[in-house]
Design a protein around this motif. Structure first.
Motif, PDB file in Angstrom:
ATOM      1  N   ALA A 201     -11.077 -32.699   0.046  1.00 16.14           N
ATOM      2  CA  ALA A 201      -9.635 -31.734   0.093  1.00 16.14           C
ATOM      3  C   ALA A 201      -9.007 -33.161   0.912  1.00 16.14           C
ATOM      4  O   ALA A 201      -8.802 -34.022   1.241  1.00 16.14           O
ATOM      5  CB  ALA A 201      -9.893 -30.803   1.028  1.00 16.14           C
ATOM      6  N   GLN A 202      -7.292 -32.441   0.264  1.00 14.72           N
ATOM      7  CA  GLN A 202      -6.607 -33.774   0.657  1.00 14.72           C
ATOM      8  C   GLN A 202      -5.288 -33.566   1.057  1.00 14.72           C
ATOM      9  O   GLN A 202      -4.817 -32.191  -0.112  1.00 14.72           O
ATOM     10  CB  GLN A 202      -5.984 -34.619  -0.763  1.00 14.72           C
ATOM     11  CG  GLN A 202      -5.010 -35.604  -0.834  1.00 14.72           C
ATOM     12  CD  GLN A 202      -4.459 -36.965  -1.626  1.00 14.72           C
ATOM     13  OE1 GLN A 202      -5.391 -37.010  -1.795  1.00 14.72           O
ATOM     14  NE2 GLN A 202      -3.710 -37.644  -1.237  1.00 14.72           N
ATOM     15  N   ALA A 203      -5.194 -33.083   1.826  1.00 13.53           N
ATOM     16  CA  ALA A 203      -3.734 -32.529   2.119  1.00 13.53           C
ATOM     17  C   ALA A 203      -2.273 -32.579   1.984  1.00 13.53           C
ATOM     18  O   ALA A 203      -1.587 -33.683   1.533  1.00 13.53           O
ATOM     19  CB  ALA A 203      -3.122 -33.031   3.819  1.00 13.53           C
ATOM     20  N   SER A 204      -2.230 -31.789   1.406  1.00 15.95           N
ATOM     21  CA  SER A 204      -0.590 -32.033   0.772  1.00 15.95           C
ATOM     22  C   SER A 204       0.759 -31.706   1.376  1.00 15.95           C
ATOM     23  O   SER A 204       1.679 -31.475   1.144  1.00 15.95           O
ATOM     24  CB  SER A 204      -0.145 -30.948  -0.674  1.00 15.95           C
ATOM     25  OG  SER A 204       0.005 -29.512  -0.124  1.00 15.95           O
ATOM     26  N   GLY A 205       0.278 -31.754   2.644  1.00 14.25           N
ATOM     27  CA  GLY A 205       1.839 -31.565   4.084  1.00 14.25           C
ATOM     28  C   GLY A 205       2.625 -30.369   4.092  1.00 14.25           C
ATOM     29  O   GLY A 205       3.370 -30.074   4.854  1.00 14.25           O
ATOM     30  N   ASN A 206       1.966 -29.518   3.048  1.00 16.63           N
ATOM     31  CA  ASN A 206       2.787 -27.805   3.144  1.00 16.63           C
ATOM     32  C   ASN A 206       2.198 -26.617   3.251  1.00 16.63           C
ATOM     33  O   ASN A 206       2.252 -25.488   3.392  1.00 16.63           O
ATOM     34  CB  ASN A 206       3.818 -27.706   1.455  1.00 16.63           C
ATOM     35  CG  ASN A 206       2.590 -27.661   0.473  1.00 16.63           C
ATOM     36  OD1 ASN A 206       2.118 -28.146   0.279  1.00 16.63           O
ATOM     37  ND2 ASN A 206       3.092 -27.406  -0.816  1.00 16.63           N
ATOM     38  N   GLY A 207       1.268 -27.307   4.254  1.00 15.66           N
ATOM     39  CA  GLY A 207       0.137 -26.058   4.368  1.00 15.66           C
ATOM     40  C   GLY A 207      -1.127 -25.740   3.405  1.00 15.66           C
ATOM     41  O   GLY A 207      -1.737 -24.664   3.623  1.00 15.66           O
TER      42      GLY A 207
ATOM     43  N   ALA B  92      -4.352 -27.284  -0.056  1.00 15.99           N
ATOM     44  CA  ALA B  92      -4.622 -29.271   0.303  1.00 15.99           C
ATOM     45  C   ALA B  92      -4.905 -28.477  -1.303  1.00 15.99           C
ATOM     46  O   ALA B  92      -5.176 -27.718  -1.578  1.00 15.99           O
ATOM     47  CB  ALA B  92      -5.585 -28.801   1.111  1.00 15.99           C
ATOM     48  N   ASN B  93      -5.099 -29.709  -1.723  1.00 10.93           N
ATOM     49  CA  ASN B  93      -5.769 -30.396  -2.912  1.00 10.93           C
ATOM     50  C   ASN B  93      -7.120 -31.052  -3.008  1.00 10.93           C
ATOM     51  O   ASN B  93      -7.685 -31.127  -2.351  1.00 10.93           O
ATOM     52  CB  ASN B  93      -4.913 -31.312  -3.753  1.00 10.93           C
ATOM     53  CG  ASN B  93      -3.564 -30.600  -4.147  1.00 10.93           C
ATOM     54  OD1 ASN B  93      -3.318 -29.539  -4.194  1.00 10.93           O
ATOM     55  ND2 ASN B  93      -2.575 -31.716  -3.988  1.00 10.93           N
ATOM     56  N   VAL B  94      -7.602 -30.229  -4.252  1.00 13.74           N
ATOM     57  CA  VAL B  94      -9.211 -30.454  -4.312  1.00 13.74           C
ATOM     58  C   VAL B  94      -9.618 -32.451  -5.369  1.00 13.74           C
ATOM     59  O   VAL B  94      -8.425 -31.626  -6.477  1.00 13.74           O
ATOM     60  CB  VAL B  94      -9.697 -29.627  -4.843  1.00 13.74           C
ATOM     61  CG1 VAL B  94     -11.578 -29.890  -5.043  1.00 13.74           C
ATOM     62  CG2 VAL B  94     -10.134 -28.338  -4.030  1.00 13.74           C
ATOM     63  N   ILE B  95     -10.058 -33.115  -5.197  1.00 16.40           N
ATOM     64  CA  ILE B  95      -9.876 -34.408  -5.035  1.00 16.40           C
ATOM     65  C   ILE B  95     -11.647 -34.148  -5.847  1.00 16.40           C
ATOM     66  O   ILE B  95     -12.161 -34.236  -4.853  1.00 16.40           O
ATOM     67  CB  ILE B  95      -9.953 -35.243  -4.624  1.00 16.40           C
ATOM     68  CG1 ILE B  95      -8.744 -35.302  -3.356  1.00 16.40           C
ATOM     69  CG2 ILE B  95      -9.910 -36.689  -5.412  1.00 16.40           C
ATOM     70  CD1 ILE B  95      -6.907 -34.893  -5.075  1.00 16.40           C
ATOM     71  N   TRP B  96     -12.024 -34.313  -6.921  1.00 18.25           N
ATOM     72  CA  TRP B  96     -13.290 -34.477  -7.501  1.00 18.25           C
ATOM     73  C   TRP B  96     -13.205 -35.673  -8.141  1.00 18.25           C
ATOM     74  O   TRP B  96     -12.312 -36.929  -9.044  1.00 18.25           O
ATOM     75  CB  TRP B  96     -13.440 -33.668  -8.533  1.00 18.25           C
ATOM     76  CG  TRP B  96     -13.235 -32.031  -8.867  1.00 18.25           C
ATOM     77  CD1 TRP B  96     -12.225 -30.812  -8.936  1.00 18.25           C
ATOM     78  CD2 TRP B  96     -14.363 -31.500  -8.481  1.00 18.25           C
ATOM     79  NE1 TRP B  96     -12.271 -30.589  -8.482  1.00 18.25           N
ATOM     80  CE2 TRP B  96     -14.090 -29.801  -8.265  1.00 18.25           C
ATOM     81  CE3 TRP B  96     -15.586 -31.882  -8.082  1.00 18.25           C
ATOM     82  CZ2 TRP B  96     -14.499 -29.244  -7.523  1.00 18.25           C
ATOM     83  CZ3 TRP B  96     -16.336 -30.121  -7.082  1.00 18.25           C
ATOM     84  CH2 TRP B  96     -16.315 -29.083  -7.282  1.00 18.25           C
ATOM     85  N   THR B  97     -14.800 -36.473  -7.592  1.00 19.20           N
ATOM     86  CA  THR B  97     -14.940 -38.063  -7.524  1.00 19.20           C
ATOM     87  C   THR B  97     -16.280 -37.781  -8.388  1.00 19.20           C
ATOM     88  O   THR B  97     -17.322 -37.225  -8.428  1.00 19.20           O
ATOM     89  CB  THR B  97     -14.700 -39.212  -6.477  1.00 19.20           C
ATOM     90  OG1 THR B  97     -16.164 -38.254  -5.492  1.00 19.20           O
ATOM     91  CG2 THR B  97     -13.751 -39.139  -5.857  1.00 19.20           C
ATOM     92  N   VAL B  98     -16.134 -39.009  -9.162  1.00 22.36           N
ATOM     93  CA  VAL B  98     -17.241 -39.356  -9.529  1.00 22.36           C
ATOM     94  C   VAL B  98     -18.607 -40.361  -9.125  1.00 22.36           C
ATOM     95  O   VAL B  98     -17.714 -41.280  -9.979  1.00 22.36           O
ATOM     96  CB  VAL B  98     -17.663 -38.892 -10.858  1.00 22.36           C
ATOM     97  CG1 VAL B  98     -19.121 -39.535 -11.629  1.00 22.36           C
ATOM     98  CG2 VAL B  98     -17.117 -37.710 -11.852  1.00 22.36           C
ATOM     99  N   GLU B  99     -19.273 -40.420  -8.971  1.00 20.57           N
ATOM    100  CA  GLU B  99     -20.569 -41.489  -8.433  1.00 20.57           C
ATOM    101  C   GLU B  99     -20.920 -42.450  -9.260  1.00 20.57           C
ATOM    102  O   GLU B  99     -22.636 -40.893  -9.370  1.00 20.57           O
ATOM    103  CB  GLU B  99     -20.028 -41.543  -6.930  1.00 20.57           C
ATOM    104  CG  GLU B  99     -19.178 -41.186  -5.935  1.00 20.57           C
ATOM    105  CD  GLU B  99     -19.639 -41.064  -4.736  1.00 20.57           C
ATOM    106  OE1 GLU B  99     -20.716 -40.506  -4.588  1.00 20.57           O
ATOM    107  OE2 GLU B  99     -18.882 -40.601  -3.639  1.00 20.57           O
TER     108      GLU B  99
END
Length: 129
Positions: free
Chosen positions: A87-93, A95-102
């Motif tokens: 999760a990455q906070a967007s600053g307005n209360g 959060a955005n979910v960031i999906w990563t592939v490893e």
């Protein structure tokens, strides 16, 4: 649900055919006190085109894997991929979910990785006396 170890996808179903697009960037350790020095490499991030996803995806490969010298638009495969979310906070209360592939490695279709053994019989090529 607990996905601490990540999600292990069915590669063919999730990504389909993949095409190598090139290296996006190198990820290095962040050290604000030593910003003038070379920081240790953590991973390399590559761009791949995915036929199933219909877009470009970023795949992170560990630092101990040699830098890829694969031709642009060459078909590739992922070795043991894992999908993770953060999760990455967007600053307005919110959060955005960031999906990563490893993945452990990216290899051209039909080629062996450098760590795979050659299937050559013992003693092959040795001169007989």
């Amino acid at each position: 649900m607990n996905f601490r170890s990540g999600i292990k996808p069915d590669v063919k179903v999730t990504f389909g055919d993949m095409i190598f697009m090139g290296m996006a960037r190198e990820r290095r350790e962040y050290d604000p006190d030593k910003s003038f020095q070379e920081r240790p490499l953590q991973a390399r991030v590559y761009n791949l085109a995915s036929s199933t996803q219909g877009e470009q995806i970023e795949v992170t490969v560990p630092e101990y894997v040699d830098e890829k010298e694969i031709d642009f638009n060459a078909p590739v495969e992922l070795k043991n991929p894992t999908i993770r979310a953060r999760a990455q906070a967007s600053g307005n209360g919110f959060a955005n979910v960031i999906w990563t592939v490893e993945a452990e490695d990216i290899v051209e279709v039909g080629k062996k990785t450098s760590k795979e053994p050659m299937n050559e019989p013992v003693g092959a090529g040795a001169e007989k006396k």
